[in-house]
Design a protein around this motif. Structure first.
Motif, PDB file in Angstrom:
ATOM      1  N   LYS A   8       0.839  -1.294   0.018  1.00 54.00           N
ATOM      2  CA  LYS A   8       0.009   0.019   0.074  1.00 54.00           C
ATOM      3  C   LYS A   8       0.776   1.244  -0.027  1.00 54.00           C
ATOM      4  O   LYS A   8       1.023   1.963   0.919  1.00 54.00           O
ATOM      5  CB  LYS A   8      -0.923   0.010   1.039  1.00 54.00           C
ATOM      6  N   GLN A  20       0.705   4.660   2.276  1.00 53.42           N
ATOM      7  CA  GLN A  20       0.127   4.247   3.405  1.00 53.42           C
ATOM      8  C   GLN A  20       0.950   3.981   4.692  1.00 53.42           C
ATOM      9  O   GLN A  20       1.727   3.170   4.484  1.00 53.42           O
ATOM     10  CB  GLN A  20      -1.067   3.422   3.325  1.00 53.42           C
ATOM     11  N   GLU A  46      -1.323  10.971   7.867  1.00 55.83           N
ATOM     12  CA  GLU A  46      -1.865   9.847   6.838  1.00 55.83           C
ATOM     13  C   GLU A  46      -2.448   8.934   7.368  1.00 55.83           C
ATOM     14  O   GLU A  46      -3.555   8.736   7.076  1.00 55.83           O
ATOM     15  CB  GLU A  46      -0.752   9.551   5.769  1.00 55.83           C
ATOM     16  N   LYS A 101      -5.707  10.428   9.453  1.00 46.34           N
ATOM     17  CA  LYS A 101      -6.688  10.694   8.628  1.00 46.34           C
ATOM     18  C   LYS A 101      -7.533   9.692   7.895  1.00 46.34           C
ATOM     19  O   LYS A 101      -8.615   9.525   7.847  1.00 46.34           O
ATOM     20  CB  LYS A 101      -5.961  11.282   7.271  1.00 46.34           C
ATOM     21  N   ARG A 102      -6.805   8.600   7.640  1.00 44.88           N
ATOM     22  CA  ARG A 102      -7.281   7.256   7.103  1.00 44.88           C
ATOM     23  C   ARG A 102      -7.991   6.569   8.173  1.00 44.88           C
ATOM     24  O   ARG A 102      -9.270   6.371   7.720  1.00 44.88           O
ATOM     25  CB  ARG A 102      -6.269   6.380   6.583  1.00 44.88           C
TER      26      ARG A 102
END
Lengths: 149, 346
Positions: free
Chosen positions: B281, B284, B338, B341-342
């Motif tokens: 990913k 990520q 990151e 947020k995800r």
């Protein structure tokens, strides 16, 4: 772990007073992630080329004031050593250091800690000399190759 | 009601040390790169002349916060009990220090202060009037090894009864009905593996170089969670107790334990040591040592409203290797956001 960067490069210099070399000095930063009340700063273990220079020979210059010995510093319970500010360690050593390269070993002694601990009373009664490990925090002497011009 | 993002400026301690970022740069980074507004500071790192800042500093602080439209979330304070040098700081004196931090927090616009882990309730009681008058909460940090559920076997750190301190503070809050006392849980209580940077540093510093080489290979073969156990099994009695600690880990609390303190959580320390890319990913990231997904899921499910402030502390273990090997604090914090947020679902 900022100890590797605690002593400022190129700051090792002899100190001259009235035409005589009375000792040497170098600049340091607080090797932490924050500043501290000045009284918590207990001096340095200093070993240069195998010679130790104990706390009693040391003075510390900070906050625009004249260098003070560490017994005086211990009384500064409301004055702060800010994280951003370099200070200067003065060491009494008649004749100073010879010009050239020196192996400078330094361990900063700070009594900062998180809350109350079982060792507190003992630390007040018999504060360990700089160089003694305190609570596993200051656990090593850091070495710097420095040059006296 | 939502989980909001912020940063503790603890995260940028190295940048500050080397003079690359001051609080203005940090505030701008949080607004412009991380696109959030939460700000947490370390009192003795951010405030010049602590605890007596100048009017000029305060004006510039407020101006900078206003310029970037930021939210002052939490001011972190300390409890240096040896400070007076002729006696151990008393609890009454500790309360006076808490009051100083409350006043400073009020002057800088913060909503709560983070005080020392397991701050005794008699200290809190003595500072409470000031907290109410200034409308700034006293929130102590639930930091490893302190659990949320009581564990009376934990002794010898912070105060007399650290292992039961959470329950005692909850009882104090419920008995007094105060709205001005709470907690800042640190994500480090929700472990799922040892810290990667700690394990790497331990390998680097091992005197037994043959063992170090073997562990380096092992780290690529077994999951981080099982590393300590595998080392014990394959190379018994080769590590000192201190070395062994770097490969082992303990879960001090489960995410569900947060139910016991949910209304009293003022903010959360989003600790991070290593933000690593998730295999397959790209772009990520995850923190392999802590239960972020589970904790954030629990908070969402319970409609918790507050800030998680990133506390990156993976820089310290790398600083003994010289300038070239220093951690990139700015990048690590960006990766942490990151992930947040995800997981929050922004």
């Amino acid at each position: 772990m900022l100890e590797s960067f605690m002593v400022k490069k190129d700051s090792l210099k002899n100190v001259v007073k009235d035409g005589f070399v009375i000792g040497f000095k170098f600049d340091v930063r607080i090797a932490e992630y924050r500043g501290c009340f000045l009284s918590l700063h207990n001096g340095y273990y200093i070993n240069i080329d195998g010679t130790e220079y104990p706390r009693g020979l040391q003075r510390f210059e900070i906050n625009g004031k004249a260098p003070r010995d560490f017994d005086e510093i211990a009384k500064c319970v409301w004055e702060h050593w800010d994280y951003d500010d370099p200070g200067t360690v003065y060491v009494q050593a008649p004749g100073g250091l010879a010009p050239g390269r020196h192996r400078v070993g330094v361990m900063q002694s700070l009594f900062t800690q998180y809350g109350w601990h079982p060792h507190d009373e003992e630390m007040i009664k018999n504060p360990p000399a700089p160089g003694a490990s305190v609570g596993g925090k200051q656990d090593a002497v850091y070495y710097y190759d420095m040059i006296v011009e | 009601m939502a989980i909001k993002r912020g940063v503790s400026f603890y995260s940028y301690q190295q940048e500050q040390f080397f003079g690359k970022m001051d609080y203005r740069d940090m505030i701008r980074e949080v607004r412009e790169a991380l696109e959030c507004d939460g700000v947490e500071i370390i009192n003795e790192a951010t405030v010049p002349r602590y605890p007596f800042p100048t009017e000029e500093f305060l004006a510039d602080w407020h101006n900078t916060m206003a310029r970037y439209d930021m939210m002052p979330v939490c001011l972190d304070g300390f409890l240096d009990t040896l400070r007076f040098r002729d006696h151990v700081m008393t609890k009454n004196e500790a309360a006076e220090l808490v009051k100083l931090d409350l006043r400073l927090a009020a002057r800088m616009g913060f909503k709560h202060i983070r005080t020392m882990t397991a701050l005794p309730t008699d200290v809190i009681q003595r500072a409470l009037d000031t907290a109410v008058k200034l409308d700034v909460k006293i929130a102590w940090e639930i930091h490893a090894p302190i659990p949320i559920k009581p564990d009376p076997t934990i002794k010898g750190i912070f105060c007399d009864n650290p292992g039961t301190a959470v329950a005692e503070t909850v009882e104090f809050i419920e008995k007094t009905g105060t709205k001005h006392v709470g907690f800042v849980p640190d994500m480090g209580i929700f472990m799922r593996a040892p810290y990667l940077d700690g394990a790497e540093a331990a390998v680097r510093r091992l005197k037994d170089k043959e063992l170090a080489a073997n562990i380096t290979v092992l780290m690529k073969q077994v999951p981080l969670t099982e590393l300590g156990g595998e080392i014990d099994k394959r190379y018994p009695n080769r590590l000192t107790p201190a070395e062994r600690r770097s490969f082992s880990w303990k879960r001090h609390a489960d995410p569900e334990d947060l139910a016991l303190i949910l209304p009293y959580i003022c903010s959360i320390h989003g600790k991070a040591h290593d933000m690593v890319e998730i295999p397959g990913k790209p772009g990520q990231y995850e923190e392999p040592a802590m239960l972020y997904e589970e904790v954030i899921e629990f908070l969402k499910k319970n409609n918790w409203d507050g800030y998680i402030c990133t506390e990156f502390e993976g820089q310290r273990s790398k600083q003994d290797q010289g300038m070239e090997q220093l951690a990139d604090e700015v990048e690590q914090v960006r990766r942490h956001h990151e992930m947040m947020k995800r997981l929050i679902g922004e």
